[in-house]
Design an enzyme around this catalytic site. Structure first.
Site, PDB file in Angstrom:
ATOM      1  N   ASP A  24     -14.125  14.732  -2.826  1.00  0.00           N
ATOM      2  CA  ASP A  24     -14.320  16.081  -3.348  1.00  0.00           C
ATOM      3  C   ASP A  24     -15.595  16.071  -4.182  1.00  0.00           C
ATOM      4  OD1 ASP A  24     -13.798  18.773  -4.310  1.00  0.00           O
ATOM      5  OD2 ASP A  24     -11.681  18.401  -3.876  1.00  0.00           O
ATOM      6  N   LYS A  44      -7.603   8.057  -0.753  1.00  0.00           N
ATOM      7  CA  LYS A  44      -8.893   8.401  -0.123  1.00  0.00           C
ATOM      8  C   LYS A  44      -9.490   9.689  -0.699  1.00  0.00           C
ATOM      9  CE  LYS A  44      -7.682   6.297   4.357  1.00  0.00           C
ATOM     10  NZ  LYS A  44      -6.231   6.078   4.164  1.00  0.00           N
ATOM     11  N   ARG A  92       2.659  -1.368  10.855  1.00  0.00           N
ATOM     12  CA  ARG A  92       3.718  -1.438  11.856  1.00  0.00           C
ATOM     13  C   ARG A  92       4.037  -2.831  12.380  1.00  0.00           C
ATOM     14  NH1 ARG A  92       1.001   3.583  14.923  1.00  0.00           N
ATOM     15  NH2 ARG A  92      -0.743   2.695  13.761  1.00  0.00           N
ATOM     16  N   ASP A 120      -3.521   4.328  -1.843  1.00  0.00           N
ATOM     17  CA  ASP A 120      -4.471   4.693  -0.793  1.00  0.00           C
ATOM     18  C   ASP A 120      -4.484   6.212  -0.590  1.00  0.00           C
ATOM     19  OD1 ASP A 120      -6.090   4.674   1.484  1.00  0.00           O
ATOM     20  OD2 ASP A 120      -4.430   4.192   2.825  1.00  0.00           O
ATOM     21  N   LYS A 133       0.847  -1.195   0.000  1.00  0.00           N
ATOM     22  CA  LYS A 133       0.000   0.000   0.000  1.00  0.00           C
ATOM     23  C   LYS A 133       0.876   1.238   0.000  1.00  0.00           C
ATOM     24  CE  LYS A 133      -2.077   1.638   3.783  1.00  0.00           C
ATOM     25  NZ  LYS A 133      -1.794   3.117   3.822  1.00  0.00           N
ATOM     26  N   THR A 146     -10.688   3.126  10.889  1.00  0.00           N
ATOM     27  CA  THR A 146     -10.585   2.246  12.058  1.00  0.00           C
ATOM     28  C   THR A 146     -10.105   2.990  13.304  1.00  0.00           C
ATOM     29  OG1 THR A 146      -8.396   1.558  11.267  1.00  0.00           O
ATOM     30  CG2 THR A 146     -10.264   0.114  10.765  1.00  0.00           C
TER      31      THR A 146
END
Length: 232
Positions: free
Chosen positions: A64, A61, A211, A59, A32, A119
């Site tokens: 608009d 997002k 991570r 990614d 990603k 999340t």
């Protein structure tokens, strides 16, 4: 649809990204590319990672007005990514425009998915700060149904919601789920999380893991542990 583990390459530079990817001698993980890396390096980072043989989830997002998103998706369609996304909160009209812009003249396009609720958002914040007077589960399902009605391929949701999204939108409607941690791992700023094993059981199609892999002492071993738990 086959399941896969997507590594969130949330690095600040191409140098850091390639230093990480160079650790993988046998695998070519699905990666990603998020806002931090894309804004730092631009489209060239997408082309370079793709040239190395990786699948890419871009990614960004988008959120608009429909015309702006349509034009932006048209630009992104020129990058050879495998998946990209937008915010479902932008309405069906925006999602339909995005789909139109992303589709190339030959009819091909990347997988297009919509973000439902991040999340990091819990129900209390959603209701008090966003004034959405519904449960997280109901909001996610409503956004997912809007995305399906607009012709999108799936949604980003927490692993906890993947099963009910499939129930509402069909088994072929893709669920891409961040918020995955190994048992006993640090959850960081995530609120709705689970393990790779549970994500598989609940019904996620793709898990996005950052991570727990990128910050691991042995990232390749951590990636393989994730794949063994979720895919194999």
């Amino acid at each position: 649809m086959g399941k896969d583990v997507i590594i969130a390459c949330d690095f600040a530079s191409a140098q850091d990204t390639f230093a990480f990817l160079d650790k993988f001698k046998e695998e070519k993980p699905f990666v990603k590319i998020g806002m931090e890396l894309f804004y730092a390096e631009g489209p060239s980072i997408v082309r370079e990672i793709k040239a190395r043989g990786h699948k890419i989830f871009l990614d960004l997002k988008l959120h608009d007005i429909p015309n702006t998103v349509k034009k932006s998706m048209h630009v992104l369609s020129g990058l050879d990514v495998d998946m990209t996304n937008l915010h479902a909160a932008g309405t069906k009209a925006m999602m339909e425009a995005a789909l139109e812009g992303l589709t190339r003249p030959d009819g091909t396009r990347p997988i297009l998915i919509a973000v439902t609720q991040l999340t990091s958002t819990d129900e209390e914040r959603m209701q008090k700060e966003l004034l959405i007077n519904a449960t997280v589960a109901d909001t996610v399902l409503h956004y997912a149904k809007n995305a399906a009605d607009a012709g999108l391929d799936g949604v980003v949701c927490s692993p906890l919601e993947a099963g009910v999204v499939h129930e509402r939108c069909g088994k072929n409607f893709v669920t891409v789920t961040p918020g995955v941690r190994f048992a006993g791992g640090d959850v960081g700023d995530q609120k709705r999380v689970t393990t790779p094993e549970m994500a598989k059981e609940i019904g996620s199609d793709y898990i996005v893991v950052g991570r727990p892999i990128t910050a691991a002492e042995d990232p390749v071993a951590a990636y393989r542990k994730c794949v063994a738990a979720f895919v194999d």
